[in-house]
Design a protein around this motif. Structure first.
Motif, short mmCIF file in Angstrom:
data_model
loop_
_atom_site.label_atom_id
_atom_site.label_comp_id
_atom_site.label_asym_id
_atom_site.label_seq_id
_atom_site.Cartn_x
_atom_site.Cartn_y
_atom_site.Cartn_z
N THR A 16 0.84 -1.20 0.00
CA THR A 16 0.00 0.00 0.00
C THR A 16 0.87 1.25 0.00
O THR A 16 2.05 1.21 0.39
N ALA A 17 0.30 2.36 -0.41
CA ALA A 17 1.03 3.64 -0.42
C ALA A 17 1.59 3.99 0.96
O ALA A 17 2.77 4.36 1.07
N PRO A 18 0.80 3.88 2.05
CA PRO A 18 1.37 4.21 3.36
C PRO A 18 2.56 3.32 3.73
O PRO A 18 3.56 3.82 4.26
N ARG A 19 2.47 2.04 3.46
CA ARG A 19 3.58 1.14 3.80
C ARG A 19 4.83 1.51 3.01
O ARG A 19 5.94 1.52 3.55
N LEU A 20 4.66 1.81 1.74
CA LEU A 20 5.81 2.18 0.91
C LEU A 20 6.43 3.50 1.36
O LEU A 20 7.65 3.62 1.42
N LEU A 21 5.61 4.47 1.72
CA LEU A 21 6.12 5.76 2.19
C LEU A 21 6.89 5.61 3.50
O LEU A 21 7.96 6.19 3.69
N VAL A 22 6.34 4.83 4.43
CA VAL A 22 6.99 4.63 5.72
C VAL A 22 8.30 3.86 5.53
O VAL A 22 9.33 4.22 6.11
N LEU A 23 8.29 2.82 4.71
CA LEU A 23 9.51 2.06 4.44
C LEU A 23 10.59 2.94 3.83
O LEU A 23 11.76 2.88 4.22
N ARG A 24 10.22 3.77 2.89
CA ARG A 24 11.21 4.65 2.25
C ARG A 24 11.80 5.64 3.26
O ARG A 24 13.00 5.92 3.22
N SER A 25 10.98 6.13 4.16
CA SER A 25 11.48 7.02 5.20
C SER A 25 12.48 6.29 6.10
O SER A 25 13.55 6.82 6.41
N LEU A 26 12.14 5.08 6.51
CA LEU A 26 13.01 4.32 7.39
C LEU A 26 14.32 3.92 6.71
O LEU A 26 15.37 3.88 7.34
N ARG A 27 14.28 3.64 5.42
CA ARG A 27 15.49 3.23 4.69
C ARG A 27 16.51 4.36 4.61
O ARG A 27 17.70 4.11 4.42
N GLN A 28 16.08 5.59 4.77
CA GLN A 28 16.97 6.74 4.65
C GLN A 28 17.74 7.02 5.94
O GLN A 28 18.57 7.94 5.97
N GLN A 29 17.48 6.28 7.00
CA GLN A 29 18.08 6.56 8.30
C GLN A 29 18.80 5.34 8.87
O GLN A 29 18.34 4.22 8.68
N ASP A 30 19.89 5.56 9.60
CA ASP A 30 20.52 4.46 10.33
C ASP A 30 20.15 4.52 11.81
O ASP A 30 20.50 3.65 12.57
N ARG A 31 19.41 5.54 12.19
CA ARG A 31 18.96 5.67 13.57
C ARG A 31 17.49 5.31 13.67
O ARG A 31 16.73 5.51 12.73
N ALA A 32 17.14 4.79 14.82
CA ALA A 32 15.73 4.50 15.07
C ALA A 32 14.97 5.83 15.09
O ALA A 32 15.48 6.84 15.58
N VAL A 42 7.89 11.98 5.84
CA VAL A 42 6.93 11.72 4.76
C VAL A 42 6.33 13.03 4.27
O VAL A 42 6.23 13.27 3.06
N GLN A 43 5.94 13.90 5.19
CA GLN A 43 5.37 15.19 4.82
C GLN A 43 6.38 16.04 4.04
O GLN A 43 6.03 16.64 3.03
N ASN A 44 7.63 16.06 4.51
CA ASN A 44 8.67 16.85 3.84
C ASN A 44 8.99 16.32 2.45
O ASN A 44 9.43 17.08 1.58
N ALA A 45 8.76 15.02 2.24
CA ALA A 45 9.00 14.42 0.92
C ALA A 45 7.78 14.56 0.01
O ALA A 45 7.77 14.06 -1.10
N GLY A 46 6.73 15.23 0.51
CA GLY A 46 5.54 15.46 -0.30
C GLY A 46 4.47 14.39 -0.18
O GLY A 46 3.47 14.42 -0.88
N GLY A 47 4.68 13.44 0.73
CA GLY A 47 3.69 12.38 0.94
C GLY A 47 2.50 12.89 1.72
O GLY A 47 2.61 13.78 2.55
N LYS A 48 1.35 12.35 1.43
CA LYS A 48 0.11 12.72 2.13
C LYS A 48 -0.30 11.54 3.00
O LYS A 48 -0.88 10.57 2.53
N LEU A 49 0.03 11.64 4.27
CA LEU A 49 -0.22 10.55 5.21
C LEU A 49 -0.50 11.16 6.57
O LEU A 49 0.22 12.06 7.01
#
Length: 140
Positions: A16-32, A42-49
């Motif tokens: 789903t779109a929310p799962r993909l957006l959240v995964l992409r956000s998490l992949r960009q970080q090495d910190r929890a 997600v908001q800063n990347a233009g996602g609507k969630l």
């Protein structure tokens, strides 16, 4: 098919779109990251969630063992994990999480020796460590 879609399908989850957006956000970080930080990413990347959707998505991904949860300052934070059973080293100050790797083999023997299962080890990473750091407050 992109890797996130493939990963979700492999776990029996719809991509789903929310799962993909959240995964992409998490992949960009090495910190929890907290749900609020992920929401802001997600908001800063233009996602609507919505924030509630971020929380629900993180719970689903945690239950599927794709995302691991940690405590940071009394708040639950989330991080993508590698596959398989493993342990983590977690910095209490900055939230850096490192999968234990070679340390994992040693920790695997610990339960037999003392009857205790180690999931995470909390401490202070070298980037946060200073000469003023008290050893007694560095480990929990």
């Amino acid at each position: 098919m992109d890797p996130d879609r493939r990963t979700l399908h492999g776990l029996g989850l719809a991509a789903t779109a929310p799962r993909l957006l959240v995964l992409r956000s998490l992949r960009q970080q090495d910190r929890a990251r907290s749900a609020g930080e992920i929401y802001a990413d997600v908001q800063n990347a233009g996602g609507k969630l919505g924030l509630t959707t971020v929380y629900r998505t993180l719970i689903t991904l945690s239950e599927a063992k794709l995302v691991h949860t940690f405590e940071r300052g009394g708040e639950t934070v989330y991080r993508l994990c590698g596959e398989g059973n493993h342990r983590h080293l977690v910095c209490r100050r900055c939230g850096l999480v490192i999968e234990a790797g070679d340390l994992d083999r040693a920790l695997h023997r610990l339960p037999a020796a003392i009857g205790f299962h180690v999931e995470e080890i909390y401490g202070v990473c070298t980037s946060c460590w200073t000469d003023e750091t008290e050893p007694s407050t560095a480990m929990r």
